[in-house]
Write an enzyme that holds these catalytic residues in place. Structure first.
Site, PDB file in Angstrom:
ATOM      1  N   SER A   1     -14.226  55.435  65.646  1.00 15.81           N
ATOM      2  CA  SER A   1     -15.391  54.842  64.987  1.00 15.81           C
ATOM      3  C   SER A   1     -16.704  55.283  65.639  1.00 15.81           C
ATOM      4  CB  SER A   1     -15.289  53.316  65.023  1.00 15.81           C
ATOM      5  OG  SER A   1     -14.083  52.905  64.411  1.00 15.81           O
TER       6      SER A   1
HETATM    7  N1  SAM Z   1     -10.590  51.809  67.247  1.00 19.83           N
HETATM    8  C1  SAM Z   1     -10.164  53.152  67.066  1.00 19.83           C
HETATM    9  C2  SAM Z   1     -10.770  54.099  68.041  1.00 19.83           C
HETATM   10  O1  SAM Z   1     -11.581  53.667  68.866  1.00 19.83           O
HETATM   11  O2  SAM Z   1     -10.398  55.261  67.994  1.00 19.83           O
HETATM   12  C3  SAM Z   1     -10.413  53.628  65.670  1.00 19.83           C
HETATM   13  C4  SAM Z   1      -9.356  53.191  64.780  1.00 19.83           C
HETATM   14  S1  SAM Z   1      -9.241  53.998  63.239  1.00 19.83           S
HETATM   15  C5  SAM Z   1     -10.770  53.711  62.471  1.00 19.83           C
HETATM   16  C6  SAM Z   1      -8.130  52.849  62.455  1.00 19.83           C
HETATM   17  C7  SAM Z   1      -6.713  52.901  63.000  1.00 19.83           C
HETATM   18  O3  SAM Z   1      -5.985  51.830  62.422  1.00 19.83           O
HETATM   19  C8  SAM Z   1      -5.967  54.167  62.639  1.00 19.83           C
HETATM   20  O4  SAM Z   1      -5.494  54.783  63.801  1.00 19.83           O
HETATM   21  C9  SAM Z   1      -4.817  53.686  61.765  1.00 19.83           C
HETATM   22  O5  SAM Z   1      -3.635  54.422  61.906  1.00 19.83           O
HETATM   23  C10 SAM Z   1      -4.663  52.266  62.260  1.00 19.83           C
HETATM   24  N2  SAM Z   1      -3.979  51.349  61.339  1.00 19.83           N
HETATM   25  C11 SAM Z   1      -4.117  51.224  59.998  1.00 19.83           C
HETATM   26  N3  SAM Z   1      -3.319  50.250  59.530  1.00 19.83           N
HETATM   27  C12 SAM Z   1      -2.669  49.727  60.617  1.00 19.83           C
HETATM   28  C13 SAM Z   1      -1.722  48.687  60.798  1.00 19.83           C
HETATM   29  N4  SAM Z   1      -1.246  47.960  59.786  1.00 19.83           N
HETATM   30  N5  SAM Z   1      -1.275  48.430  62.047  1.00 19.83           N
HETATM   31  C14 SAM Z   1      -1.726  49.147  63.111  1.00 19.83           C
HETATM   32  N6  SAM Z   1      -2.620  50.144  62.996  1.00 19.83           N
HETATM   33  C15 SAM Z   1      -3.093  50.427  61.769  1.00 19.83           C
END
Ligand code: SAM
Length: 217
Positions: free
Chosen positions: A62
């Site tokens: 993000s």
């Molecule tokens: N906070 C992260 C960083 O600092 O890099 C960014 C996260 S990214 C915007 C969103 C993440 O949520 C992705 O890696 C995606 O695979 C994960 N995600 C989506 N649905 C999910 C779920 N049900 N459980 C766990 N992770 C999930």
């Protein structure tokens, strides 16, 4: 001075403090943590830019300001137990690990989780428990949590997550459609999980929260 130290200072002053983030602990963590270690080699020069970046598997790290805003909204003092859903690169996890007692983080994509674990271990963040799975169920064995942060966009606030918040605990979660969402802070007010206060922090655009209590796979 290390060029990354300079870039981090500039990032904090021009992208984060200038937009109104005031929590000094959050600002210090953003200035300390080497964001460039959480991005792919080819993107290291862009690590401190004012935008999200790809991290592989169609996912993103993000924008720094959004990380700071979401973290500030949790109002951490250092004693909290926090659940993060969507570990991604592990950058937000590291910020949380600096600012609370322990972090439980869940990522659904195993290769991202493994890469995040390696970087977090390399930086000695031993107060982080990470698992692979559908984070929309939360982490019931470890509940309640003082804070929950969801770093992917959800169609609604999953009730199962509110149930895992302590009374007085805060959840930050983007909620809305697949392309734009409202960043919400949800505060649990009593034992009744329906008894919550919802505040809108800003508009945002996140990748999908995919899971049984999120968007369909
Ligand atoms: N906070 C992260 C960083 O600092 O890099 C960014 C996260 S990214 C915007 C969103 C993440 O949520 C992705 O890696 C995606 O695979 C994960 N995600 C989506 N649905 C999910 C779920 N049900 N459980 C766990 N992770 C999930």
């Amino acid at each position: 001075m290390d060029r990354y130290v300079r870039q981090r200072r500039r990032m904090v002053e021009t992208q984060i403090r200038a937009r109104g983030v005031r929590d000094e602990r959050v600002l210090a963590a953003m200035e300390k943590i080497p964001r460039h270690l959480f991005v792919e080699e080819a993107l290291v020069d862009q690590a401190y830019n004012d935008n999200p970046l790809p991290i592989g598997e169609g996912q993103t790290i993000s924008q720094p300001y959004i990380v700071a805003l979401m973290t500030e909204a949790l109002a951490l003092t250092g004693k909290e137990k926090v659940l993060e859903i969507g570990t991604g690169s592990g950058y937000q996890t590291a910020i949380l690990a600096e600012l609370c007692a322990c972090v439980f983080t869940i990522e659904r994509i195993a290769v991202l989780a493994a890469a995040a674990r390696r970087v977090l271990d390399g930086l000695n963040y031993y107060n982080v428990a990470l698992r692979v799975g559908d984070g929309t169920y939360g982490w019931r064995e470890e509940a309640p949590f003082d804070g929950i942060i969801v770093t992917a966009g959800a169609p609604r606030v999953p009730r199962v997550l509110v149930e895992q918040l302590s009374v007085g605990g805060r959840m930050v979660i983007p909620v809305g459609g697949r392309f734009t969402q409202d960043l919400l802070r949800v505060t649990r007010l009593s034992e009744d999980p329906e008894d919550v206060k919802k505040e809108s922090l800003c508009g945002c655009r996140f990748v999908d929260l995919i899971g049984d209590h999120g968007w369909p796979r």
